[in-house]
Design a protein around this motif. Structure first.
Motif, PDB file in Angstrom:
ATOM      1  N   GLY A   1       0.779  -1.235   0.000  1.00 11.35           N
ATOM      2  CA  GLY A   1       0.000   0.000   0.000  1.00 11.35           C
ATOM      3  C   GLY A   1       0.808   1.281   0.000  1.00 11.35           C
ATOM      4  O   GLY A   1       0.233   2.367   0.111  1.00 11.35           O
ATOM      5  N   VAL A   2       2.124   1.195  -0.128  1.00  9.53           N
ATOM      6  CA  VAL A   2       2.922   2.417  -0.191  1.00  9.53           C
ATOM      7  C   VAL A   2       2.848   2.967  -1.617  1.00  9.53           C
ATOM      8  O   VAL A   2       2.854   2.217  -2.585  1.00  9.53           O
ATOM      9  CB  VAL A   2       4.384   2.154   0.230  1.00  9.53           C
ATOM     10  N   ARG A   3       2.763   4.281  -1.737  1.00  8.63           N
ATOM     11  CA  ARG A   3       2.662   4.895  -3.065  1.00  8.63           C
ATOM     12  C   ARG A   3       4.055   5.104  -3.638  1.00  8.63           C
ATOM     13  O   ARG A   3       4.960   5.603  -2.969  1.00  8.63           O
ATOM     14  CB  ARG A   3       1.891   6.212  -2.989  1.00  8.63           C
ATOM     15  N   VAL A   4       4.195   4.723  -4.901  1.00 14.71           N
ATOM     16  CA  VAL A   4       5.463   4.826  -5.616  1.00 14.71           C
ATOM     17  C   VAL A   4       5.272   5.805  -6.771  1.00 14.71           C
ATOM     18  O   VAL A   4       4.261   5.757  -7.471  1.00 14.71           O
ATOM     19  CB  VAL A   4       5.914   3.454  -6.150  1.00 14.71           C
ATOM     20  N   ARG A   5       6.242   6.691  -6.965  1.00 13.10           N
ATOM     21  CA  ARG A   5       6.147   7.706  -8.015  1.00 13.10           C
ATOM     22  C   ARG A   5       7.373   7.637  -8.922  1.00 13.10           C
ATOM     23  O   ARG A   5       8.487   7.384  -8.455  1.00 13.10           O
ATOM     24  CB  ARG A   5       6.057   9.118  -7.424  1.00 13.10           C
ATOM     25  N   ALA A   6       7.136   7.906 -10.189  1.00 10.80           N
ATOM     26  CA  ALA A   6       8.218   8.029 -11.159  1.00 10.80           C
ATOM     27  C   ALA A   6       8.252   9.461 -11.655  1.00 10.80           C
ATOM     28  O   ALA A   6       7.255   9.960 -12.176  1.00 10.80           O
ATOM     29  CB  ALA A   6       8.016   7.067 -12.322  1.00 10.80           C
ATOM     30  N   PHE A   7       9.369  10.141 -11.466  1.00  9.45           N
ATOM     31  CA  PHE A   7       9.550  11.527 -11.901  1.00  9.45           C
ATOM     32  C   PHE A   7      10.515  11.563 -13.081  1.00  9.45           C
ATOM     33  O   PHE A   7      11.642  11.074 -12.985  1.00  9.45           O
ATOM     34  CB  PHE A   7      10.115  12.393 -10.782  1.00  9.45           C
ATOM     35  N   ARG A   8      10.073  12.175 -14.170  1.00 12.18           N
ATOM     36  CA  ARG A   8      10.968  12.315 -15.324  1.00 12.18           C
ATOM     37  C   ARG A   8      11.857  13.525 -15.100  1.00 12.18           C
ATOM     38  O   ARG A   8      11.378  14.641 -14.963  1.00 12.18           O
ATOM     39  CB  ARG A   8      10.183  12.460 -16.622  1.00 12.18           C
ATOM     40  N   VAL A   9      13.162  13.297 -15.101  1.00 16.03           N
ATOM     41  CA  VAL A   9      14.117  14.372 -14.846  1.00 16.03           C
ATOM     42  C   VAL A   9      14.840  14.842 -16.098  1.00 16.03           C
ATOM     43  O   VAL A   9      15.419  15.924 -16.103  1.00 16.03           O
ATOM     44  CB  VAL A   9      15.153  13.941 -13.784  1.00 16.03           C
ATOM     45  N   ARG A  10      14.825  14.028 -17.169  1.00 13.63           N
ATOM     46  CA  ARG A  10      15.426  14.443 -18.432  1.00 13.63           C
ATOM     47  C   ARG A  10      14.613  13.863 -19.579  1.00 13.63           C
ATOM     48  O   ARG A  10      14.047  12.776 -19.460  1.00 13.63           O
ATOM     49  CB  ARG A  10      16.888  13.988 -18.539  1.00 13.63           C
ATOM     50  N   ASP A  11      14.585  14.593 -20.685  1.00  7.49           N
ATOM     51  CA  ASP A  11      13.893  14.084 -21.854  1.00  7.49           C
ATOM     52  C   ASP A  11      14.817  13.118 -22.600  1.00  7.49           C
ATOM     53  O   ASP A  11      15.976  12.936 -22.222  1.00  7.49           O
ATOM     54  CB  ASP A  11      13.387  15.235 -22.734  1.00  7.49           C
ATOM     55  N   PRO A  12      14.342  12.473 -23.677  1.00 10.56           N
ATOM     56  CA  PRO A  12      15.159  11.442 -24.336  1.00 10.56           C
ATOM     57  C   PRO A  12      16.487  11.940 -24.886  1.00 10.56           C
ATOM     58  O   PRO A  12      17.428  11.159 -25.040  1.00 10.56           O
ATOM     59  CB  PRO A  12      14.253  10.950 -25.481  1.00 10.56           C
ATOM     60  N   LYS A  13      16.589  13.239 -25.189  1.00 13.06           N
ATOM     61  CA  LYS A  13      17.828  13.769 -25.757  1.00 13.06           C
ATOM     62  C   LYS A  13      18.820  14.231 -24.699  1.00 13.06           C
ATOM     63  O   LYS A  13      19.907  14.688 -25.041  1.00 13.06           O
ATOM     64  CB  LYS A  13      17.506  14.912 -26.716  1.00 13.06           C
ATOM     65  N   GLY A  14      18.434  14.162 -23.427  1.00 16.12           N
ATOM     66  CA  GLY A  14      19.368  14.498 -22.365  1.00 16.12           C
ATOM     67  C   GLY A  14      19.080  15.736 -21.566  1.00 16.12           C
ATOM     68  O   GLY A  14      19.300  15.750 -20.355  1.00 16.12           O
TER      69      GLY A  14
END
Length: 418
Positions: free
Chosen positions: A133-146
């Motif tokens: 039940g713990v919430r997991v998050r994914a944060f995008r820090v860079r786009d595909p080109k860097g």
């Protein structure tokens, strides 16, 4: 509210005018198109959404047919944004890292969907047992080109672990991500892990977190060893001008927005408190909606912002923070058309003012954590029938105009201040 007035003077049909501009003036029209996947195959049942530039309304929506085709009829001359949605898919991004493209009536649009990436893994405690039940998050820090991803604070996905401690986040745009478990959540519901310090995969703080490359249609594993560490609290008061209350936005030192469900000062309340924060450097500011400015389907509400405040948490709660909201500025101007005298341009349809947009681009040295928030409330705008335009919710900074003309045979002649 301080206002600045500008005049933008483009030339219509200068030097060369091709027969394509010799069209009858349209009163309404159609935009049609087709939805396909990355292999060019038709996608049936995809949701397609259309709205005009510079509005917050939901616009109109339709569904692609068995051949992937869609159509919007009865559209007035204007610029339109068309995008779509299908479970586990994302619209193929443009070179500017945005799925938004502008279209006019008569256009035929191709929407290409690609299978989104997946991040999955298991969250376990120190004994190796699943954390449920713990919430997991994914944060995008860079786009595909860097480069750093645009609107990083909105590039997160949120899922809870199941009874095996497993989570699965799908439909992710390609890029580089960090993954966290625990901490405050934005689901507006109680979670026993809300006041914990967020733990980054594999089992660390942000400074030593593993960054994961995500590609379309591929699956990436990011396991997390969860440590139950009580977080710290930032609390204080917001001095507001109306009775709407105000919210507090919190950013980490790398510009990532910290999602909060309790960073809000209710009308008449004594203050705010944000829990579940790790030791580190933070930037925060308050946001208030102006009294009597709720916004409509075609207008954007006026907002008030406080100055940013930097806060350091080191082994103890931080209290007594004071924030005060204030009105922002506005910029208005007029676009004038100077017709060409070339014989081949006579009698041709005059482009509509609604077929152009005016953007403000902040000087990169003046950009701060508030800039992405303000882009929501001061987006691109289109002039009215007389060529006048207005852009509100503009923060103090240096800007340059970026007028973009979608009618044919235009170029910018001059920009002058009045």
């Amino acid at each position: 509210m301080r206002r600045t007035r500008f005049f933008i003077l483009p030339i219509l049909c200068a030097l060369i005018c091709f027969p394509v501009c010799a069209q009858e003036e349209a009163t309404t029209g159609t935009i049609n198109g087709r939805v396909v996947n990355e292999r060019g195959e038709a996608m049936a049942g995809a949701s397609v959404v259309m709205r005009t530039v510079g509005t917050l309304n939901q616009g109109r929506s339709t569904t692609s047919d068995a051949e992937g085709n869609f159509r919007f009829d009865g559209l007035e001359p204007a610029l339109y944004i068309i995008t779509g949605y299908a479970p586990a898919y994302i619209v193929q991004s443009t070179e500017t890292d945005s799925a938004e493209r502008y279209h006019r009536i008569g256009d035929s649009v191709r929407l290409e969907f690609i299978k989104g990436g997946v991040i999955t893994g298991t969250v376990t405690n120190a004994a190796g047992e699943p954390v449920v039940g713990v919430r997991v998050r994914a944060f995008r820090v860079r786009d595909p080109k860097g480069p750093a991803a645009q609107l990083i604070q909105y590039g997160s996905m949120d899922r809870a672990t199941d009874d095996r401690g497993i989570y699965r986040i799908y439909g992710l745009s390609p890029g580089t991500y960090v993954v966290t478990a625990g901490g405050v959540n934005n689901q507006f519901q109680f979670n026993p892990f809300d006041t914990d310090v967020p733990i980054y995969s594999p089992s660390s703080t942000r400074d030593t977190a593993t960054e994961y490359a995500v590609r379309g249609g591929e699956e990436t594993t990011a396991d997390i060893r969860y440590r139950s560490e009580a977080g710290r609290t930032i609390s204080g008061t917001i001095r507001v001008t109306g009775n709407n209350g105000a919210s507090v936005m919190v950013f980490s030192s790398d510009g990532m927005m910290i999602p909060t469900s309790n960073g809000f000062q209710q009308p008449g309340a004594r203050g705010f408190a944000i829990e579940g924060l790790a030791d580190g450097e933070y930037t925060l500011f308050a946001q208030e909606m102006a009294a009597g400015s709720q916004g409509t389907a075609t207008t954007i509400p006026d907002i008030l912002l406080s100055e940013t405040k930097r806060v350091t948490i080191k082994g103890a709660d931080v209290t007594g923070i004071e924030l005060a909201t204030r009105p922002l500025s506005a910029i208005s101007g007029v676009i004038a058309l100077e017709p060409s005298k070339a014989p081949e341009c006579q009698g041709k349809r005059k482009p509509e003012f609604g077929e152009m947009i005016v953007e403000l681009q902040q000087h990169e040295k003046d950009s701060d954590v508030m800039a992405p928030i303000l882009r929501m409330f001061s987006p691109s705008t289109t002039p009215n029938q007389k060529g006048a335009f207005s852009m509100r919710n503009v923060s103090p900074a240096r800007y340059r105009f970026n007028p973009r003309f979608y009618a044919r045979y235009w170029y910018l002649q001059s920009i002058s201040t009045g």
